[in-house]
Design an enzyme around this catalytic site. Structure first.
Site, PDB file in Angstrom:
ATOM      1  N   TRP A   1       0.892  -1.152   0.000  1.00 41.61           N
ATOM      2  CA  TRP A   1       0.000   0.000   0.000  1.00 41.61           C
ATOM      3  C   TRP A   1       0.939   1.213   0.000  1.00 41.61           C
ATOM      4  O   TRP A   1       1.412   1.641   1.052  1.00 41.61           O
ATOM      5  CB  TRP A   1      -0.856   0.000   1.252  1.00 41.61           C
ATOM      6  CG  TRP A   1      -2.125  -0.777   1.280  1.00 41.61           C
ATOM      7  CD1 TRP A   1      -3.364  -0.265   1.539  1.00 41.61           C
ATOM      8  CD2 TRP A   1      -2.331  -2.198   1.106  1.00 41.61           C
ATOM      9  NE1 TRP A   1      -4.319  -1.266   1.531  1.00 41.61           N
ATOM     10  CE2 TRP A   1      -3.705  -2.464   1.270  1.00 41.61           C
ATOM     11  CE3 TRP A   1      -1.477  -3.271   0.827  1.00 41.61           C
ATOM     12  CZ2 TRP A   1      -4.258  -3.743   1.161  1.00 41.61           C
ATOM     13  CZ3 TRP A   1      -2.012  -4.546   0.715  1.00 41.61           C
ATOM     14  CH2 TRP A   1      -3.387  -4.762   0.874  1.00 41.61           C
TER      15      TRP A   1
ATOM     16  N   ALA B   1       2.015  -2.777  -6.375  1.00 41.37           N
ATOM     17  CA  ALA B   1       1.832  -1.528  -5.637  1.00 41.37           C
ATOM     18  C   ALA B   1       0.375  -1.115  -5.720  1.00 41.37           C
ATOM     19  O   ALA B   1      -0.211  -1.083  -6.803  1.00 41.37           O
ATOM     20  CB  ALA B   1       2.710  -0.422  -6.208  1.00 41.37           C
ATOM     21  N   LYS B   2      -0.196  -0.805  -4.578  1.00 38.98           N
ATOM     22  CA  LYS B   2      -1.542  -0.241  -4.515  1.00 38.98           C
ATOM     23  C   LYS B   2      -1.392   1.261  -4.310  1.00 38.98           C
ATOM     24  O   LYS B   2      -0.800   1.707  -3.314  1.00 38.98           O
ATOM     25  CB  LYS B   2      -2.326  -0.858  -3.364  1.00 38.98           C
ATOM     26  CG  LYS B   2      -3.713  -0.247  -3.160  1.00 38.98           C
ATOM     27  CD  LYS B   2      -4.328  -0.717  -1.846  1.00 38.98           C
ATOM     28  CE  LYS B   2      -5.680  -0.049  -1.607  1.00 38.98           C
ATOM     29  NZ  LYS B   2      -6.202  -0.307  -0.252  1.00 38.98           N
ATOM     30  N   VAL B   3      -1.913   2.040  -5.263  1.00 37.15           N
ATOM     31  CA  VAL B   3      -1.769   3.493  -5.185  1.00 37.15           C
ATOM     32  C   VAL B   3      -3.103   4.170  -5.463  1.00 37.15           C
ATOM     33  O   VAL B   3      -4.002   3.575  -6.063  1.00 37.15           O
ATOM     34  CB  VAL B   3      -0.713   4.018  -6.192  1.00 37.15           C
ATOM     35  CG1 VAL B   3       0.667   3.455  -5.874  1.00 37.15           C
ATOM     36  CG2 VAL B   3      -1.111   3.704  -7.634  1.00 37.15           C
TER      37      VAL B   3
END
Length: 262
Positions: free
Chosen positions: A144, A176-178
């Site tokens: 995150w 990747a969580k963006v």
């Protein structure tokens, strides 16, 4: 380490992570309009939908509910998290080890890193330890990647989101969580900054079906790999309808309009 595309949390190169760590991060407020979702079993039921590649929960929820769903749901254990009661500079306590996550059946682990926080250095060092431990257990790591802190004025500015994806790549994350940076062009640049690492969009607060699906469509068109979504699914009266549409947009390349019509 097996290729991320061979992991159970990825389907046809993309992912739809159903996040349900809100009880810790946000508190009961996220359940006020859907009090039945206070029971985690209701969200685990939603996670059995074919569109969902895994459910992301904290250790206590995983312990209590995953054993009843282990044949139908892939598990991502979130290793850190902090309550909304915390008023200091952005930080996130380490609540679970990789070893314990593996013991309770995790298919992947997740970790929040607040780049730009005064606590960034310590968080990056914690990430190093969990990343290297996850490699020993052959578990993918989802970051995150949320730039945040007193020196950061806009956490969705295009350059900030591109930095977020690059930071995750440099530190070794598999996904990747963006947050969405506001436009398809900005998202495309963020994906380019990620190299060969996968990038998924954070679902955010509940919005209109078409608006939400249109943003997901833009993410996929920009080269992104899906999303990690919570409220925009389980706060709906009929989450299955939206998941049907998400399945078409994420894995079949349908437009938002066509997916809703179907």
């Amino acid at each position: 380490m097996r290729p991320i595309d061979d992991s159970p949390i990825v389907r046809d190169g993309n992912a739809c992570i159903l996040a349900m760590d809100h009880g810790l991060e946000h508190g009961p407020v996220d359940f006020e309009e859907v009090p039945e979702k206070l029971d985690p079993a209701t969200v685990f039921e939603t996670a059995t939908h074919d569109a969902v590649t895994c459910i992301a929960v904290q250790k206590g929820i995983a312990e209590g509910y995953y054993p009843s769903y282990e044949d139908d749901v892939n598990l991502l254990v979130k290793l850190n998290g902090t309550s909304n009661l915390w008023m200091g500079e952005p930080d996130s306590s380490l609540n679970c080890s990789v070893e314990y996550a593996a013991e309770i059946g995790a298919d992947a682990v997740g970790f929040t890193l607040y780049g730009g926080s005064n606590n960034e250095v310590e968080m990056a060092e914690e990430f190093r330890e969990i990343h290297e431990a996850a490699r020993e257990y052959d578990l993918p790591v989802v970051m995150w990647s949320y730039p945040r802190g007193q020196g950061l004025k806009n956490d969705t500015k295009p350059g900030t989101i591109s930095y977020a994806t690059r930071l995750a790549l440099e530190l070794g994350a598999d996904i990747a969580k963006v947050k969405y940076p506001g436009s398809a062009d900005a998202m495309e640049h963020a994906v380019q900054c990620a190299g060969d690492m996968k990038v998924v969009m954070s679902g955010g607060s509940k919005t209109d079906d078409l608006d939400f699906l249109s943003t997901v469509e833009a993410v996929i068109a920009a080269g992104g790999n899906g999303l990690a979504v919570g409220r925009n699914v389980w706060q709906r009266e009929n989450p299955e309808r939206l998941l049907d549409a998400l399945e078409k947009v994420i894995y079949e390349g349908e437009t938002a309009d066509a997916a809703l019509e179907a």
